[in-house]
Design a protein around this motif. Structure first.
Motif, PDB file in Angstrom:
ATOM      1  N   TYR A 206       0.945  -1.173   0.039  1.00 30.74           N
ATOM      2  CA  TYR A 206      -0.063   0.116  -0.081  1.00 30.74           C
ATOM      3  C   TYR A 206       0.874   1.381   0.026  1.00 30.74           C
ATOM      4  N   THR A 207       0.288   2.287  -0.566  1.00 30.95           N
ATOM      5  CA  THR A 207       1.106   3.509  -0.736  1.00 30.95           C
ATOM      6  C   THR A 207       1.459   4.105   0.668  1.00 30.95           C
ATOM      7  N   ASN A 208       2.695   4.380   1.159  1.00 35.51           N
ATOM      8  CA  ASN A 208       3.247   4.848   2.212  1.00 35.51           C
ATOM      9  C   ASN A 208       3.441   3.851   3.247  1.00 35.51           C
ATOM     10  N   ALA A 209       3.404   2.739   3.031  1.00 34.75           N
ATOM     11  CA  ALA A 209       3.792   1.706   3.766  1.00 34.75           C
ATOM     12  C   ALA A 209       5.381   1.652   4.206  1.00 34.75           C
ATOM     13  N   GLY A 210       6.204   2.105   3.609  1.00 40.88           N
ATOM     14  CA  GLY A 210       7.633   2.141   3.554  1.00 40.88           C
ATOM     15  C   GLY A 210       8.577   1.304   2.759  1.00 40.88           C
ATOM     16  N   LYS A 211       8.056   1.081   1.610  1.00 38.98           N
ATOM     17  CA  LYS A 211       8.627   0.464   0.476  1.00 38.98           C
ATOM     18  C   LYS A 211       9.990   0.939   0.297  1.00 38.98           C
ATOM     19  N   SER A 212      10.134   2.281  -0.198  1.00 38.68           N
ATOM     20  CA  SER A 212      11.322   2.820  -0.290  1.00 38.68           C
ATOM     21  C   SER A 212      12.261   3.007   0.554  1.00 38.68           C
ATOM     22  N   THR A 213      11.727   3.221   1.961  1.00 41.88           N
ATOM     23  CA  THR A 213      12.751   3.234   3.047  1.00 41.88           C
ATOM     24  C   THR A 213      13.365   1.985   3.310  1.00 41.88           C
ATOM     25  N   ILE A 214      12.668   0.901   3.004  1.00 43.29           N
ATOM     26  CA  ILE A 214      13.148  -0.745   3.307  1.00 43.29           C
ATOM     27  C   ILE A 214      14.263  -0.556   1.987  1.00 43.29           C
ATOM     28  N   ALA A 225      11.925   8.694  -0.569  1.00 41.56           N
ATOM     29  CA  ALA A 225      10.943   8.443   0.592  1.00 41.56           C
ATOM     30  C   ALA A 225      10.458   9.452   1.128  1.00 41.56           C
ATOM     31  N   ALA A 226       8.955   9.567   1.317  1.00 44.72           N
ATOM     32  CA  ALA A 226       8.612  10.654   2.027  1.00 44.72           C
ATOM     33  C   ALA A 226       7.145  10.318   2.548  1.00 44.72           C
ATOM     34  N   ASP A 227       6.759  11.017   3.351  1.00 52.49           N
ATOM     35  CA  ASP A 227       5.523  10.902   4.052  1.00 52.49           C
ATOM     36  C   ASP A 227       4.326  11.582   3.213  1.00 52.49           C
ATOM     37  N   LEU A 229       1.248  10.222  -0.237  1.00 49.13           N
ATOM     38  CA  LEU A 229       1.065   9.114  -1.025  1.00 49.13           C
ATOM     39  C   LEU A 229       1.606   9.367  -2.488  1.00 49.13           C
ATOM     40  N   PHE A 230       1.939   8.009  -2.733  1.00 44.88           N
ATOM     41  CA  PHE A 230       2.485   8.004  -4.375  1.00 44.88           C
ATOM     42  C   PHE A 230       3.823   8.860  -4.385  1.00 44.88           C
ATOM     43  N   ALA A 231       4.809   8.599  -3.513  1.00 47.29           N
ATOM     44  CA  ALA A 231       5.936   9.141  -3.355  1.00 47.29           C
ATOM     45  C   ALA A 231       6.824   8.461  -4.652  1.00 47.29           C
ATOM     46  N   THR A 232       6.752   7.239  -4.779  1.00 46.64           N
ATOM     47  CA  THR A 232       7.352   6.419  -5.809  1.00 46.64           C
ATOM     48  C   THR A 232       6.474   6.068  -6.946  1.00 46.64           C
ATOM     49  N   LEU A 233       6.970   6.459  -8.071  1.00 43.66           N
ATOM     50  CA  LEU A 233       6.336   6.037  -9.453  1.00 43.66           C
ATOM     51  C   LEU A 233       6.858   5.024 -10.306  1.00 43.66           C
ATOM     52  N   LEU A 317       5.713  -6.926   8.235  1.00 48.13           N
ATOM     53  CA  LEU A 317       5.012  -5.785   8.962  1.00 48.13           C
ATOM     54  C   LEU A 317       5.953  -4.893   9.401  1.00 48.13           C
ATOM     55  N   ASN A 318       5.942  -3.636   8.608  1.00 43.65           N
ATOM     56  CA  ASN A 318       6.901  -2.510   8.815  1.00 43.65           C
ATOM     57  C   ASN A 318       6.285  -1.775  10.093  1.00 43.65           C
ATOM     58  N   GLN A 319       7.302  -0.845  10.351  1.00 42.93           N
ATOM     59  CA  GLN A 319       6.979   0.383  11.288  1.00 42.93           C
ATOM     60  C   GLN A 319       6.420  -0.187  12.753  1.00 42.93           C
ATOM     61  N   ILE A 320       7.108  -1.206  13.247  1.00 44.60           N
ATOM     62  CA  ILE A 320       6.926  -1.942  14.586  1.00 44.60           C
ATOM     63  C   ILE A 320       7.180  -0.664  15.588  1.00 44.60           C
ATOM     64  N   ASP A 321       8.070  -0.079  15.238  1.00 43.53           N
ATOM     65  CA  ASP A 321       8.331   1.163  16.136  1.00 43.53           C
ATOM     66  C   ASP A 321       6.926   1.974  16.562  1.00 43.53           C
ATOM     67  N   ARG A 322       6.327   2.200  15.596  1.00 39.37           N
ATOM     68  CA  ARG A 322       5.088   2.734  15.961  1.00 39.37           C
ATOM     69  C   ARG A 322       3.702   1.726  16.460  1.00 39.37           C
ATOM     70  N   SER A 343      11.110  -2.635  11.527  1.00 41.38           N
ATOM     71  CA  SER A 343      11.103  -1.419  11.361  1.00 41.38           C
ATOM     72  C   SER A 343      12.133  -0.812  10.854  1.00 41.38           C
ATOM     73  N   ALA A 344      11.783  -0.297   9.385  1.00 42.65           N
ATOM     74  CA  ALA A 344      12.835   0.481   8.688  1.00 42.65           C
ATOM     75  C   ALA A 344      13.441   1.743   9.100  1.00 42.65           C
ATOM     76  N   LYS A 345      12.693   2.351  10.132  1.00 44.39           N
ATOM     77  CA  LYS A 345      13.353   3.302  10.731  1.00 44.39           C
ATOM     78  C   LYS A 345      14.326   3.071  11.751  1.00 44.39           C
TER      79      LYS A 345
HETATM   80  N1  LIG Z   1       8.211   5.414  12.132  1.00 38.42           N
HETATM   81  C1  LIG Z   1       8.504   4.654  11.121  1.00 38.42           C
HETATM   82  N2  LIG Z   1       8.251   5.412   9.926  1.00 38.42           N
HETATM   83  C2  LIG Z   1       8.474   5.007   8.984  1.00 38.42           C
HETATM   84  C3  LIG Z   1       9.077   3.640   8.769  1.00 38.42           C
HETATM   85  N3  LIG Z   1       9.387   2.943   7.319  1.00 38.42           N
HETATM   86  C4  LIG Z   1       9.081   4.250   6.651  1.00 38.42           C
HETATM   87  N4  LIG Z   1       8.542   5.204   7.681  1.00 38.42           N
HETATM   88  C5  LIG Z   1       8.182   6.752   6.989  1.00 38.42           C
HETATM   89  O1  LIG Z   1       6.941   6.189   6.330  1.00 38.42           O
HETATM   90  C6  LIG Z   1       6.796   7.404   5.062  1.00 38.42           C
HETATM   91  C7  LIG Z   1       6.837   6.597   4.137  1.00 38.42           C
HETATM   92  O2  LIG Z   1       7.586   5.759   3.580  1.00 38.42           O
HETATM   93  P1  LIG Z   1       8.016   5.685   1.811  1.00 38.42           P
HETATM   94  O3  LIG Z   1       9.087   4.358   2.091  1.00 38.42           O
HETATM   95  O4  LIG Z   1       8.004   6.544   1.163  1.00 38.42           O
HETATM   96  O5  LIG Z   1       6.843   4.673   1.681  1.00 38.42           O
HETATM   97  P2  LIG Z   1       6.420   3.955   0.382  1.00 38.42           P
HETATM   98  O6  LIG Z   1       5.838   2.472   0.804  1.00 38.42           O
HETATM   99  O7  LIG Z   1       7.714   3.763  -0.513  1.00 38.42           O
HETATM  100  O8  LIG Z   1       5.267   4.947  -0.300  1.00 38.42           O
HETATM  101  P3  LIG Z   1       4.845   5.180  -1.816  1.00 38.42           P
HETATM  102  O9  LIG Z   1       5.933   5.359  -2.773  1.00 38.42           O
HETATM  103  O10 LIG Z   1       4.315   6.525  -1.573  1.00 38.42           O
HETATM  104  O11 LIG Z   1       4.167   4.146  -2.174  1.00 38.42           O
HETATM  105  C8  LIG Z   1       8.114   8.064   5.234  1.00 38.42           C
HETATM  106  O12 LIG Z   1       7.970   9.285   5.844  1.00 38.42           O
HETATM  107  C9  LIG Z   1       9.002   7.170   5.959  1.00 38.42           C
HETATM  108  O13 LIG Z   1      10.088   7.964   6.787  1.00 38.42           O
HETATM  109  C10 LIG Z   1       9.103   2.880   9.866  1.00 38.42           C
HETATM  110  O14 LIG Z   1       9.541   1.543   9.995  1.00 38.42           O
HETATM  111  N5  LIG Z   1       8.758   3.483  11.097  1.00 38.42           N
END
Ligand SMILES: Nc1nc2c(ncn2[C@@H]2O[C@H](COP(=O)(O)OP(=O)(O)OP(=O)(O)O)[C@@H](O)[C@H]2O)c(=O)[nH]1
Ligand SMILES: [Mg+2]
Length: 379
Positions: A206-214, A225-227, A229-233, A317-322, A343-345
């Motif tokens: 799903y968009t904003n799940a953290g794919k690009s951060t991982i 990577a950004a907070d 929707l649809f940061a990546t195309l 399951l990402n973002q377990i810190d949250r 947690s990618a963070k």
């Molecule tokens: N707290 C926390 N924030 C995270 C984590 N992973 C990603 N984020 C944040 O979530 C937001 C979205 O991350 P992206 O990596 O851009 O997400 P994406 O899935 O690539 O999103 P799209 O390209 O828009 O589909 C960013 O602000 C990241 O910093 C995590 O594990 N913990």
């Protein structure tokens, strides 16, 4: 040519509650979509109805209320949390004397703003034209002006509407041809990768799940990577090396969303094919989202639509810190890893992703050896 909102516009959101269980989440998602498109949201007009009104979708009383809200806030665009029929959109535009965007239009708009690569731009244009072609109907007075004489098809008497339709078809055909060429190139690259026996892994979700951060964490890259929707195309692929198993090509892909416009799925076919052709999908989930089960469902739905439902998938399951979950993994009844918590963070649990890929690679090698052994036995 496109009657759609652009960035920086003052907007009023419009959302009707038809009694769906995830109403609040869908409105919040619309808010994020509008912000991601660069709009400033002034207010939200909400209502409840058993079913949409044929003429104005929201009913004439609500439409009046909306008109007043738009004037009071000096907003230039009304953004609906639903898909409007072409005639509803037109009726509303006439009544409100401003631009009206629906969910699909908004998503297309974000894609248009974000497209970077040559292929991405072509894909977005194709999706826009496909969407527009359903909207080119009688009643668009500015398109219906007569050009010259009366009513001879294809000749000087052709109406502007017919001319626009014809131009649209020509452009759509051109775009399809260009995209086909690019698709063939991608296919060739993929085949050469297959021959060199490098495993391909796609990050989907799903968009904003953290794919690009991982992706950045695993490949030490600097993909955007950004907070929002649809940061990546565009699909980005990088080779990474896993000590236990060797090289892997990892791809970061466009995010999915509920009601992803069909025109987009179609236009982005070549990009999405990367996922369909992968050896393994890492399905990235925002574990802290209140809507996470619904999001998992929606992603699987799109994967099915693009023919990727048969590709082996591991839920991440990402973002377990949250969400407060502990890092770790789960296996299915065959002993294969099916779920990982990371947690990618903070980086917690990320080595487990390497383990997932190494184990999958090992299985692929065993399978290939088995097949060779079988072939030898037959020969
Ligand atoms: N707290 C926390 N924030 C995270 C984590 N992973 C990603 N984020 C944040 O979530 C937001 C979205 O991350 P992206 O990596 O851009 O997400 P994406 O899935 O690539 O999103 P799209 O390209 O828009 O589909 C960013 O602000 C990241 O910093 C995590 O594990 N913990
Ligand atoms: Mg991304």
């Amino acid at each position: 040519m496109f009657d759609r909102p652009s960035g920086g516009d003052a907007a009023v959101l419009v959302s009707l509650d038809f009694g769906e269980p995830d109403y609040e989440e869908s409105l919040e998602e619309l808010r994020q979509l509008a912000i991601s498109a660069g709009m400033r949201i002034h207010t939200t007009v909400e209502g409840r109805r058993p079913k949409p009104d044929a003429k104005y979708f929201i009913g004439s009383g609500k439409a009046e209320e909306l008109a007043i809200a738009m004037k009071a806030t000096e907003s230039r665009v009304a953004v609906f949390n639903h898909d409007l029929s072409p005639s509803q959109q037109r009726n509303l535009e006439r009544l409100l004397e401003c631009r009206v965007a629906d969910r699909t239009g908004l998503i297309l708009d974000i894609f248009a703003q974000r497209a970077q690569s040559h292929e991405g731009k072509l894909q977005v244009e194709l999706a826009q034209l496909e969407h527009l072609s359903t909207r080119l109907v009688r009643g668009w007075t500015h398109l219906e002006r007569q050009k010259g004489g009366i009513g001879v098809r294809g000749g000087p008497g052709e109406t502007q509407l017919e001319l626009d339709r014809r131009m649209l078809r020509v452009r759509v055909k051109q775009l399809r041809e260009k995209l086909d060429k690019l698709k063939q190139q991608r296919g060739m690259q993929r085949r050469s990768r297959k021959r060199s026996q490098v495993m391909s892994v796609s990050l989907v979700g799903y968009t904003n799940a953290g794919k690009s951060t991982i992706f950045n964490r695993l490949t030490q890259s600097g993909v955007y990577a950004a907070d929002q929707l649809f940061a990546t195309l565009d699909t980005t692929s990088r080779k990474m090396f896993i000590p236990e198993s060797g090289p892997v090509v990892l791809s970061d892909t466009v995010g999915f969303i509920k009601h992803l416009p069909h025109a987009l799925v179609e236009a982005f076919g070549a990009t999405l094919e990367e996922a369909a052709q992968a050896d393994l999908l890492l399905h990235i989930v925002d574990s802290a989202s209140s809507n996470r089960d619904e999001q998992i469902l929606q992603v699987n739905r799109v994967l099915e639509e693009i023919g990727a439902s048969q590709v082996p998938q591991v839920l991440v399951l990402n973002q377990i810190d949250r969400s407060g979950l502990e890092p770790g993994l789960e296996r299915d009844e065959y002993g294969r890893i099916c779920k990982v918590r990371v947690s990618a963070k903070t980086g917690a649990g990320l080595p487990l992703l390497r383990q997932v890929m190494a184990e999958h690679q090992q299985r692929l090698i065993e399978k290939a050896l088995e097949q060779t052994a079988q072939a030898d036995a037959v020969a």
